[in-house]
Design a protein around this motif. Sequence first.
Motif, short mmCIF file in Angstrom:
data_model
loop_
_atom_site.label_atom_id
_atom_site.label_comp_id
_atom_site.label_asym_id
_atom_site.label_seq_id
_atom_site.Cartn_x
_atom_site.Cartn_y
_atom_site.Cartn_z
N GLY A 3 2.68 12.28 1.76
CA GLY A 3 1.37 13.11 1.87
C GLY A 3 0.35 11.87 1.74
N LEU A 4 -1.23 12.92 2.62
CA LEU A 4 -1.89 11.73 2.58
C LEU A 4 -2.62 10.97 1.65
CD1 LEU A 4 -3.95 11.81 5.47
CD2 LEU A 4 -5.71 13.83 4.39
N PHE A 5 -2.42 11.06 0.77
CA PHE A 5 -2.93 10.13 -0.34
C PHE A 5 -2.25 9.92 -0.99
CE2 PHE A 5 -5.48 14.16 -0.53
CZ PHE A 5 -7.12 13.57 -0.59
N ALA A 6 -0.68 9.60 -0.91
CA ALA A 6 -0.06 9.21 -1.38
C ALA A 6 0.42 7.95 -0.58
CB ALA A 6 1.29 9.34 -1.49
N PRO A 7 0.15 6.35 -1.47
CA PRO A 7 -0.31 5.05 -0.46
C PRO A 7 1.62 4.99 -0.10
CG PRO A 7 -0.30 4.33 -2.63
CD PRO A 7 -0.21 5.45 -2.31
N ASP A 8 1.98 3.90 0.66
CA ASP A 8 3.82 3.02 0.96
C ASP A 8 4.45 2.74 0.11
OD1 ASP A 8 4.45 4.77 3.69
OD2 ASP A 8 2.56 3.80 3.96
N ARG A 9 3.08 2.02 -0.66
CA ARG A 9 3.60 0.68 -1.75
C ARG A 9 2.64 0.54 -2.50
NH1 ARG A 9 7.38 -2.76 0.22
NH2 ARG A 9 7.86 -3.88 -1.95
N TYR A 10 2.22 0.09 -4.06
CA TYR A 10 1.40 -0.20 -4.50
C TYR A 10 1.58 -1.40 -5.71
CZ TYR A 10 -1.83 1.47 -9.06
OH TYR A 10 -2.25 0.54 -10.50
N PHE A 11 0.72 -1.75 -5.75
CA PHE A 11 0.72 -3.61 -6.20
C PHE A 11 -0.42 -3.80 -6.76
CE2 PHE A 11 2.92 -3.61 -1.61
CZ PHE A 11 4.01 -4.71 -1.73
N SER A 12 -0.04 -4.04 -7.62
CA SER A 12 -0.88 -5.23 -8.97
C SER A 12 -2.14 -5.79 -8.40
CB SER A 12 -0.27 -5.50 -10.26
OG SER A 12 0.02 -6.88 -9.01
N ARG A 13 -1.54 -6.71 -7.07
CA ARG A 13 -3.11 -7.79 -6.47
C ARG A 13 -2.03 -7.32 -5.45
NH1 ARG A 13 -5.80 -10.98 -10.60
NH2 ARG A 13 -6.47 -12.56 -8.88
N LEU A 27 5.86 -8.99 6.99
CA LEU A 27 7.55 -9.56 8.40
C LEU A 27 9.09 -8.63 7.71
CD1 LEU A 27 6.65 -12.73 8.71
CD2 LEU A 27 5.19 -10.84 9.51
N GLY A 28 9.15 -9.12 6.87
CA GLY A 28 10.52 -8.08 7.06
C GLY A 28 10.55 -6.23 7.22
N ARG A 29 9.25 -5.56 7.10
CA ARG A 29 9.30 -4.44 6.98
C ARG A 29 8.54 -4.01 8.99
NH1 ARG A 29 9.27 -0.70 2.58
NH2 ARG A 29 10.07 -2.12 1.56
N GLY A 30 8.33 -4.55 9.27
CA GLY A 30 8.02 -5.18 10.63
C GLY A 30 6.54 -5.14 11.17
N LEU A 31 5.87 -5.56 10.28
CA LEU A 31 4.41 -5.46 9.52
C LEU A 31 3.54 -6.70 9.96
CD1 LEU A 31 3.77 -3.33 6.06
CD2 LEU A 31 3.85 -2.57 8.73
N ARG A 32 3.01 -7.18 11.51
CA ARG A 32 2.45 -8.28 11.61
C ARG A 32 1.28 -7.93 11.82
NH1 ARG A 32 3.54 -10.71 17.17
NH2 ARG A 32 2.89 -8.18 17.52
N PHE A 33 0.46 -7.26 11.23
CA PHE A 33 -0.88 -7.05 11.70
C PHE A 33 -1.45 -6.60 10.00
CE2 PHE A 33 0.19 -6.85 15.90
CZ PHE A 33 -0.10 -7.69 15.77
N VAL A 34 -2.24 -7.10 9.38
CA VAL A 34 -2.65 -6.06 7.94
C VAL A 34 -4.40 -6.42 8.36
CG1 VAL A 34 -2.89 -7.50 5.76
CG2 VAL A 34 -0.86 -8.06 6.41
N ILE A 37 2.41 -9.01 -2.59
CA ILE A 37 2.94 -8.42 -1.16
C ILE A 37 3.39 -9.83 -1.19
CG2 ILE A 37 2.67 -7.45 0.48
CD1 ILE A 37 -0.22 -6.03 -0.36
N ASP A 38 4.52 -9.15 -1.40
CA ASP A 38 5.67 -10.81 -0.10
C ASP A 38 5.61 -10.76 1.05
OD1 ASP A 38 8.32 -12.13 0.70
OD2 ASP A 38 7.97 -12.71 -1.28
N VAL A 39 5.17 -12.15 1.80
CA VAL A 39 4.83 -11.92 3.20
C VAL A 39 6.12 -11.76 3.90
CG1 VAL A 39 3.93 -12.94 5.12
CG2 VAL A 39 2.76 -13.28 2.78
N ASP A 40 6.70 -12.11 3.21
CA ASP A 40 8.14 -12.03 4.36
C ASP A 40 8.99 -11.30 4.55
OD1 ASP A 40 8.37 -14.38 5.94
OD2 ASP A 40 8.74 -15.43 3.73
N ARG A 41 8.34 -10.63 2.98
CA ARG A 41 9.60 -9.03 2.67
C ARG A 41 8.96 -7.94 2.95
NH1 ARG A 41 10.21 -9.82 -2.86
NH2 ARG A 41 8.63 -8.60 -3.41
N ASP A 42 7.78 -8.10 2.28
CA ASP A 42 6.69 -6.51 2.75
C ASP A 42 6.23 -6.53 3.70
OD1 ASP A 42 8.01 -6.38 0.25
OD2 ASP A 42 6.55 -7.15 -1.32
#
Length: 176
Positions: free
Chosen positions: A2-12, A23-30, A16-21
């Motif tokens: 939904g519109l209000f649901a984040p894809d992931r939720y992290f404590s800090r 680049l490993g998901r095709g996310l090259r821009f933050v 967010i693991d750069v390689d796994r969370d």
Amino acid sequence: MGLFAPDRYFSRVSRIDVDRDLLGRGLRFVLLDIDNTIRRRDNHEVPLDVRVWLDRVRERGAAVCLLSNNCHANVYDLADELGLPIVAKAMKPLPFGYMRATRMCGASVGETVMVGDQICTDVVGAKLVGMKSYLIAPLVEQDLPHMAALRHIERRVVGDRIPEGAPTSVSSQAKE
């Protein structure tokens, strides 16, 4: 989701693991929110773990752009200090700032994730433009007065969900 649901939720952000969370998901821009995401609202400091994480993101070849509704000179100073591009006065959750930031980075929406501490601005705005969103637990409880009502809504949306990277019990803290 939904519109209000984040894809992931992290404590800090540093959880967010750069390689796994990313680049490993095709996310090259933050696209990265500032206040209470990477900079404490109470003393305006960027914690060391956040600085280390930003270095790691850049070392691994991902691009970062700050995206903030803040319009004070200190956000521009922070962008200069961190060596990052910025879109301030972004008017999140409206799509204008998100689209401007992706153009600045040469990014596509599908390769971009918005990382921020607010559902009603960061998550909703990302969803409106079709990009992934990672919600971060605020660095500190101190917030702007007008955010109190929105934080109440956010607590209802998040519910009892435990952010990734948060200690789950006293016994798990003892193991770390």
